[in-house]
Design a protein around this motif. Structure first.
Motif, PDB file in Angstrom:
ATOM      1  N   LEU A 137       0.934  -1.223   0.025  1.00 30.05           N
ATOM      2  CA  LEU A 137      -0.069   0.108  -0.092  1.00 30.05           C
ATOM      3  C   LEU A 137       0.802   1.229   0.064  1.00 30.05           C
ATOM      4  CD1 LEU A 137      -2.530  -1.017   2.744  1.00 30.05           C
ATOM      5  CD2 LEU A 137      -3.057  -0.988   0.206  1.00 30.05           C
ATOM      6  N   ALA A 138       1.846   1.244   0.698  1.00 30.01           N
ATOM      7  CA  ALA A 138       2.769   2.374   0.973  1.00 30.01           C
ATOM      8  C   ALA A 138       4.081   2.046   1.753  1.00 30.01           C
ATOM      9  CB  ALA A 138       2.027   3.520   1.510  1.00 30.01           C
ATOM     10  N   HIS A 164      -3.760   3.861   6.282  1.00 28.99           N
ATOM     11  CA  HIS A 164      -3.536   3.343   4.967  1.00 28.99           C
ATOM     12  C   HIS A 164      -4.373   2.172   4.953  1.00 28.99           C
ATOM     13  CE1 HIS A 164      -0.188   5.583   3.477  1.00 28.99           C
ATOM     14  NE2 HIS A 164       0.366   5.236   4.571  1.00 28.99           N
TER      15      HIS A 164
END
Length: 224
Positions: A137-138, A164
């Motif tokens: 996701l990040a 997130h």
């Protein structure tokens, strides 16, 4: 003797094409970027000299482009090539963690943390946030400390995981000293993070220490 006069199987380019880049020594890899050596030397001899005076390789390539440009045998053009090659490698690793790619290989995450954190002069703590299928996701650098430590706040890691909507987290930090062994503080932080994340139903999958050599996985040691 010029490299073109070497036996064909010993020339760096031919060796790379035939056996792959992994077959080349540090000096041979560096020589490919140099292209030619100092007066009276071939590129490999010059590369060995640079590594002997300014290396090993990790120490050499931790320098900024401006610092590399000042080294005899490198100069501005070659410094730019080396720095660009490192950035290409970093972006290649990042591309493998683009949203939608499943993190099925734990070693890949370790390599990615290594690309992002190795060579930093201060200790940096970062997190890779994943969804329920372990897709990236990040990636965020959350805390920066000094040369020998950084303060990690589990509450902030939890906050970012929730932001997130992450189902799992992999964390990592570097040891600027180059010593790869996890400290007692590293293990304590890992335990605190696992406990805090569990309260919000987020799994801590691993904690990597980045230093000299391969990334060290605390999960592989049974400490996660």
């Amino acid at each position: 003797m010029h490299i073109r006069d070497w036996p064909r199987d010993e020339r760096p380019r031919e060796k790379l094409i035939k056996q792959g880049a992994v077959a080349l020594s540090d000096a041979e890899l560096l020589a490919l970027f140099l292209g030619s050596g100092l007066r009276g030397e071939d590129a490999v001899a010059t590369a060995r000299g640079i590594l002997g005076e300014h290396g090993p390789l990790r120490v050499l390539l931790e320098r900024t482009p401006a610092e590399l440009a000042k080294l005899k045998g490198i100069g501005p053009a070659r410094a730019c090539k080396l720095s660009a090659a490192l950035e290409l490698c970093s972006r290649f690793m990042a591309a493998g963690l683009a949203r939608g790619d499943a993190m099925s290989d734990p070693a890949a995450a370790g390599r990615y943390f290594g690309q992002r954190l190795r060579g930093r002069v201060s200790e940096v703590f970062a997190a890779l946030f994943l969804d329920s299928r372990h897709r990236a996701l990040a990636f965020e650098e959350l805390f920066t400390g000094t040369i020998d430590g950084t303060e990690v706040h589990p509450r902030e890691v939890v906050r970012r995981a929730l932001a997130h909507n992450a189902a799992a987290v992999i964390v990592g930090h570097n040891h600027p000293s180059g010593h790869p062994e996890p400290s007692h503080a590293d293990r304590a932080v890992t335990a605190s993070l696992k406990q805090a994340l569990t309260l919000v139903d987020v799994r801590l999958l691993d904690h990597f220490v980045i230093a000299d050599g391969p990334p060290v996985s605390l999960a592989a040691r049974g400490w996660v």
